[in-house]
Write an enzyme that holds these catalytic residues in place. Structure first.
Site, PDB file in Angstrom:
ATOM      1  N   VAL A 298      49.672   1.986  -7.351  1.00 53.29           N
ATOM      2  CA  VAL A 298      48.361   2.305  -7.730  1.00 53.29           C
ATOM      3  C   VAL A 298      47.252   1.530  -6.687  1.00 53.29           C
ATOM      4  O   VAL A 298      46.571   1.914  -6.279  1.00 53.29           O
ATOM      5  CB  VAL A 298      47.777   1.987  -9.173  1.00 53.29           C
ATOM      6  CG1 VAL A 298      46.413   2.056  -9.230  1.00 53.29           C
ATOM      7  CG2 VAL A 298      48.447   3.070  -9.930  1.00 53.29           C
ATOM      8  N   ALA A 299      47.675   0.255  -6.746  1.00 48.53           N
ATOM      9  CA  ALA A 299      46.942  -0.706  -6.048  1.00 48.53           C
ATOM     10  C   ALA A 299      46.910  -0.499  -4.371  1.00 48.53           C
ATOM     11  O   ALA A 299      45.996  -0.669  -3.691  1.00 48.53           O
ATOM     12  CB  ALA A 299      47.173  -2.122  -5.877  1.00 48.53           C
ATOM     13  N   ASP A 345      13.045  24.280  21.359  1.00 46.20           N
ATOM     14  CA  ASP A 345      12.118  24.863  21.924  1.00 46.20           C
ATOM     15  C   ASP A 345      11.165  24.110  22.522  1.00 46.20           C
ATOM     16  O   ASP A 345      11.356  22.661  22.314  1.00 46.20           O
ATOM     17  CB  ASP A 345      11.203  25.917  20.684  1.00 46.20           C
ATOM     18  CG  ASP A 345      11.004  25.269  19.564  1.00 46.20           C
ATOM     19  OD1 ASP A 345      11.200  23.888  19.591  1.00 46.20           O
ATOM     20  OD2 ASP A 345      10.702  25.803  18.889  1.00 46.20           O
ATOM     21  N   ASP A 648      10.693  27.663  14.735  1.00 45.18           N
ATOM     22  CA  ASP A 648       9.576  27.220  14.029  1.00 45.18           C
ATOM     23  C   ASP A 648       8.930  28.616  13.163  1.00 45.18           C
ATOM     24  O   ASP A 648       8.595  28.813  12.122  1.00 45.18           O
ATOM     25  CB  ASP A 648       8.358  26.598  14.439  1.00 45.18           C
ATOM     26  CG  ASP A 648       8.298  27.123  16.186  1.00 45.18           C
ATOM     27  OD1 ASP A 648       8.649  28.222  16.345  1.00 45.18           O
ATOM     28  OD2 ASP A 648       7.267  26.379  16.795  1.00 45.18           O
TER      29      ASP A 648
HETATM   30  P1  ATP Z   1       8.148  27.550  22.059  1.00 41.38           P
HETATM   31  O1  ATP Z   1       9.261  28.805  21.744  1.00 41.38           O
HETATM   32  O2  ATP Z   1       8.723  26.758  22.946  1.00 41.38           O
HETATM   33  O3  ATP Z   1       7.677  27.174  20.792  1.00 41.38           O
HETATM   34  P2  ATP Z   1       5.774  29.210  22.280  1.00 41.38           P
HETATM   35  O4  ATP Z   1       4.846  28.705  21.557  1.00 41.38           O
HETATM   36  O5  ATP Z   1       5.238  29.506  23.917  1.00 41.38           O
HETATM   37  O6  ATP Z   1       7.014  28.312  22.702  1.00 41.38           O
HETATM   38  P3  ATP Z   1       5.938  31.855  20.928  1.00 41.38           P
HETATM   39  O7  ATP Z   1       5.495  31.073  19.834  1.00 41.38           O
HETATM   40  O8  ATP Z   1       7.047  32.665  20.957  1.00 41.38           O
HETATM   41  O9  ATP Z   1       6.756  30.604  22.000  1.00 41.38           O
HETATM   42  O10 ATP Z   1       4.892  32.140  21.784  1.00 41.38           O
HETATM   43  C1  ATP Z   1       5.209  33.278  23.082  1.00 41.38           C
HETATM   44  C2  ATP Z   1       3.708  33.394  23.722  1.00 41.38           C
HETATM   45  O11 ATP Z   1       2.788  34.014  22.943  1.00 41.38           O
HETATM   46  C3  ATP Z   1       2.990  32.144  24.119  1.00 41.38           C
HETATM   47  O12 ATP Z   1       3.664  31.584  25.278  1.00 41.38           O
HETATM   48  C4  ATP Z   1       1.768  32.657  24.329  1.00 41.38           C
HETATM   49  O13 ATP Z   1       1.204  33.093  25.564  1.00 41.38           O
HETATM   50  C5  ATP Z   1       1.713  33.691  23.425  1.00 41.38           C
HETATM   51  N1  ATP Z   1       1.167  33.100  22.039  1.00 41.38           N
HETATM   52  C6  ATP Z   1       1.247  32.133  21.262  1.00 41.38           C
HETATM   53  N2  ATP Z   1       0.635  31.791  20.048  1.00 41.38           N
HETATM   54  C7  ATP Z   1      -0.191  32.768  19.809  1.00 41.38           C
HETATM   55  C8  ATP Z   1      -1.311  33.370  19.073  1.00 41.38           C
HETATM   56  N3  ATP Z   1      -1.408  32.605  18.258  1.00 41.38           N
HETATM   57  N4  ATP Z   1      -1.863  34.442  19.628  1.00 41.38           N
HETATM   58  C9  ATP Z   1      -1.236  35.296  20.661  1.00 41.38           C
HETATM   59  N5  ATP Z   1      -0.643  34.888  21.411  1.00 41.38           N
HETATM   60  C10 ATP Z   1       0.120  33.799  21.155  1.00 41.38           C
END
Ligand code: ATP
Length: 916
Positions: A298-299, A345, A648
């Site tokens: 056991v030990a 990203d 995200d």
């Molecule tokens: P990552 O993927 O690295 O987070 P990102 O934020 O550019 O980068 P997405 O969030 O997919 O990626 O956005 C893609 C594109 O959409 C951006 O490059 C921008 O031109 C456009 N975009 C981002 N946010 C908005 C928004 N709130 N309204 C309209 N267009 C946007």
């Protein structure tokens, strides 16, 4: 009447909430007292007593109890049946010591479980969900458990609804409420009151705790919290931090069980040998041989392994959380250590996510904007120092925008998406405020941003006219554009389109994030009923914004460290290819040696097999959609890579699930993404991933070192006893043939004290300096792979022989049985105490500062001194069968056992023999 039968106005009235301001602080407190907090009571945890008693049901304890019983029988027999006074007392001490051991084991097990529970609870606490809430007129994000009835909340795609709510404003809102209704599809929501009585599934103006927003957005008032929600009524607790066993824990549990079986075999074999050697079958000889054999067996089981493993993993998880990496299950700690690819990203992870518009192109004129950050102070000038006011581009930037900026005590408090905040700030710098614009206009629909469309739109009513304002990724908007606004006239020519594309390319090559804004007039019918595709087309493109989002300084070092540790870093972003390339080059992720930047549209054209060929040589992917991420993960995994992937957005959840380690952003990530992730970056920073990988690797290596040491001791113990049983067949001076090399209590002492305490501190060791220079571990390989097994065997065998030879030497020297066993005991103790410094080195003892782990040094000193004391103090002499030695012999047994470790390490150092 229920809330779904009330009008919006009545609901607000009943709950005394102002739609535009939300609750004030006093109301929040009053409502919390009146309606309760937003917490669903947890499943009751096991009581302390139950946890303590659980330790006595382990098979190992049952075997130990058997051993104690046999010792008692032996004592009883010699003392009362044979009436041999004084003899047989060792058996009594042995029985008591075994019972004590069981008790200590239970206390250790109890302590381990309690501390693991505390750490897991702390992690759970950190893994809170957040909700957007309006209080005192200001929007902010608060922990969902702090919500109260009457709060006004905003939910967007990817959010969980965290309480029962009545919608008061909706825009294309669709919600999934499968957990309550069983209906898998998303359900449309609106604000109209319902006059009849309907079931939950048909209450289209209500939202229920635990539902997910699948589309659009909505504003709602909370009508029920915590246990008073529909979920609260049925809640089976949804644990978010799991205490499930990890693959490594399962493997080690299996290993311990196998070793236990081997030990039982040892019992039988040693019993047979014992009987043969003693030459008679008396109850006395039977019981004493049996109890010694069982105690030995056991030990020799590394029974502390599972407990240490779960403690070390939990401590690792806590350590990671302190560095802002929150892991959701202990198995991720292991996987992190084996990660070979990190797909990250860009926005917010590799960059600061502090966005400022520094350039823009409006009506054919380029402007420069001064002033960084969120303060609306700064100047806007074109080449002639002129500012254009009231342009369609600025109106679109401000109206198609959900962010807010409030000045609180001279500081700017922002809320919303950083890209939109940047455009909001630009508007304010140009003297354009959303509130002012909305005095003569009304937003009647919002088509929220999605990373698939890469656009967002609002539909605005101005007197009797309707307009759509759209903003989004320039290439996409330009494709949806019909004409371009240049010098106050509309131009549909290729030349006009070209001039916009050139501006976008120019901004992107300067690492600026680009965004285009467009608009067009709509008919009333279109404005109210048309779908997204029919609305976001034929636009007039009015301008382009160039937004600076500086890279995070510390990422460069992290990327370098990861490169050295053979972990590939890949940028995978929704942003423009040129912006991505510029930032990736700056951070050392992209170099000319790599294949060019790969775009989402390129991925689309490839089959899986073609993508498979590409993935190992591509380090930047741009303009990707979440589906592309998933395809990249799969192809990397086909190459046998262990992939960590960040995300995200709401649509990132499948890619995160597909990855070996899904990583979500704690601050900007949607709640559903966090829910699918294995690791949450509480600070959204890339460096946290690198730190987590390092902790993962350290933990794994500590567990490996701990096992190396434990198993070496076990082999040495068993072997030295076996050698005694087999080869010690003639009496040497005062030592008779039936004297085992070590007494059972000596072995128990080694396992419980002199070996356990130092090897336990191996679990807390710091990382070896080269830990981030090694190749990622093959997760399928055994923890004892890479010649760990051979090192354990070689050291264990050498040590076993050393202990046996020390015993024989002592006998030949003329020592009595107790002294010879004491020499063997101390040789084993000190042999292991020297070895523990070797066990913590991946190469040799000469390559690592032995004082690097202070806890270990203290533990070794304690173990060494206390082991000598038990040979001097009379009480222990009687109980353990030890005896005082001469000074010279003490000196020999302390220092000579260092030789196996020093020589074996020396040989390895000189000849670089891998299996050594
Ligand atoms: P990552 O993927 O690295 O987070 P990102 O934020 O550019 O980068 P997405 O969030 O997919 O990626 O956005 C893609 C594109 O959409 C951006 O490059 C921008 O031109 C456009 N975009 C981002 N946010 C908005 C928004 N709130 N309204 C309209 N267009 C946007």
């Amino acid at each position: 009447m229920e809330f779904y039968q009330q009008t919006v106005k009545n609901t607000l009235g009943i709950l005394l909430t102002d739609e535009r301001k939300g609750l004030n602080n006093n109301q929040v407190e009053a409502n919390r007292t009146k309606y309760g907090a937003n917490i669903i009571p947890q499943k009751k945890e096991d009581s302390y007593i139950k946890i303590f008693l659980k330790n006595f049901s382990e098979p190992i304890v049952i075997v130990l109890l058997g051993a104690a019983l046999l010792s008692f029988i032996s004592y009883y027999y010699t003392h009362f049946v044979e009436k041999s006074m004084g003899h047989g007392s060792e058996s009594l001490y042995e029985a008591i010591a075994i019972l004590l051991l069981i008790f200590i084991n239970a206390v250790l097990g109890f302590w381990q479980e309690i501390s693991a529970r505390k750490s897991l609870n702390a992690l759970k606490e950190m893994n809170s969900r957040y909700t957007n809430v309006l209080r005192d007129g200001i929007w902010s994000k608060i922990r969902s458990q702090d919500l109260v009835v009457g709060d006004i909340i905003k939910s967007e795609v990817g959010d969980f609804i965290e309480a029962d709510v009545r919608w008061i404003e909706t825009s294309e809102l669709q919600v999934i409420e499968t957990h309550l209704t069983g209906e898998p599809d998303s359900i449309n929501k609106d604000t109209e009151e319902i006059t009849t009585t309907v079931d939950i599934g048909d209450r289209s103006n209500m939202g229920y705790s635990g539902s997910i927003v699948a589309n659009g957005q909505g504003i709602a008032i909370i009508v029920g919290t915590g246990e008073h929600t529909e979920l609260g009524h049925i809640a089976e607790l949804i644990q978010s931090v799991e205490g499930k066993k990890t693959p490594l824990q399962n493997t080690i549990n299996k290993l311990t069980k196998t070793l236990m079986m081997i030990s039982l075999g040892v019992v039988l074999v040693s019993l047979v040998f014992g009987i043969i050697k003693s030459g008679s079958i008396s109850i006395d000889s039977m019981t004493s041989t049996l109890s010694t054999s069982i105690a030995l067996a056991v030990a020799s089981i590394p029974d502390a392994l599972p407990a240490v493993l779960s403690i070390v993993l939990t401590i690792g998880a806590t350590k990671m959380a302190r560095k802002n990496g929150l892991i959701k299950s202990l198995s991720s700690v292991e996987t992190l250590g084996a990660t070979s690819y990190i797909c990250s990203d860009k926005t917010g992870t590799l960059t600061k996510n502090e966005m400022t518009v520094v350039k823009y192109y409006d009506n054919g004129i380029e402007y420069d904007v001064s002033g960084l950050g969120y303060s609306p102070e700064g100047e806007i000038k074109d080449v002639n120092n002129d500012v254009l006011m009231n342009s369609e581009f600025l109106i679109g930037s401000v109206l198609c925008n959900d962010s807010t900026i409030e000045s609180v005590n001279g500081k700017y408090k922002t809320f919303g998406n950083p890209t939109e905040i940047a455009l909001n700030v630009l508007g304010q710098k140009a003297g354009m405020f959303k509130n002012e614009l909305l005095k003569s206009r009304e937003i009647i629909r919002t088509l929220p941003f999605t990373s698939n469309r890469k656009m967002m739109s609002v539909i605005v009513k101005k007197q009797d006219e309707y307009f759509i304002y759209t903003k989004g990724a320039p290439e996409i908007l330009i494709e949806h554009g019909k004409s371009f606004l240049l010098k106050n006239s509309l131009d549909s020519s290729l030349h006009a389109k070209d001039s916009f594309i050139k501006v976008v390319d120019y901004y992107a090559s300067k690492a600026l994030r680009t965004l285009a804004v467009g608009y067009r007039k709509l008919s009333a019918e279109e404005a109210i009923n048309a779908n997204i595709q029919d609305l976001e087309c034929n636009l007039i493109i009015s301008g382009i914004a160039g937004i600076i989002d500086p890279p995070r300084e510390e990422v460069r070092t992290s990327v370098e460290i990861l490169k050295k540790s053979n972990i590939k870093v890949v940028m995978i972003t929704g942003d423009h290819a040129k912006t991505a390339q510029a930032i990736a080059t700056d951070l050392g992720i992209f170099s000319e040696k790599n294949d060019g930047v790969f775009k989402g549209s390129d991925i689309e054209k490839l089959t899986d097999d073609q993508l498979f060929e590409k993935v190992l040589t591509t380090s930047v992917y741009a303009r990707v959609s979440p589906e592309h991420k998933q395809r990249v993960v799969k192809q990397l995994q086909r190459h046998g890579e262990i992939v960590a992937m960040t995300g995200d957005g709401v649509n990132d959840a499948p890619a995160l699930r597909a990855a070996d380690i899904g990583i979500a952003m704690g601050i900007t990530g949607s709640e559903i993404t966090k829910d699918s992730a294995d690791l949450i970056l509480l600070d959204d920073k890339f460096t946290t991933i690198e730190k987590s990988v390092e902790i993962g690797r350290t933990i794994f290596s500590n567990i490996k070192n701990f096992m190396r040491h434990e198993l070496t001791t076990n082999i040495a113990e068993v072997l030295s006893l076996f050698l005694g049983l087999i080869f010690f067949t003639t009496q040497i001076k005062e030592v008779g043939v039936s004297t085992p090399t070590l007494t059972a209590l000596m072995i128990l002492w080694v396992n419980m004290v002199s070996d356990a305490i130092p090897s336990f501190s191996l679990g807390y060791d710091v990382a070896e300096s080269n830990i981030m220079e090694e190749k990622p571990r093959d997760p399928k390989a055994s923890i004892l792979a890479n010649y760990t097994w051979s090192r354990v065997l070689i050291r264990g065998i050498v040590m076993g022989f050393a202990v046996y030879f020390a015993f024989v030497w002592a006998a030949q020297y003329g020592m009595n049985s107790n002294q010879a066993q004491t020499v063997a005991f101390l040789t084993l103790v000190f042999g292991q105490l020297w070895h523990v410094f070797d066990a913590r080195c991946s190469k040799t003892i000469y390559r690592r500062n032995p004082f690097g782990n202070k806890k270990l040094v203290l533990a070794v000193m304690f173990a060494g001194i206390s082991s000598i004391l038990v040979t001097v103090i009379p009480f222990f002499n009687t109980v353990m069968g030890t005896e005082r030695l001469s000074f010279i012999v003490y000196t020999m047994v302390v220092f000579l056992p260092a030789l196996p470790t020093l020589i074996l390490s020396g040989v390895k150092e000189i000849f670089d023999i891998k299996i050594w």
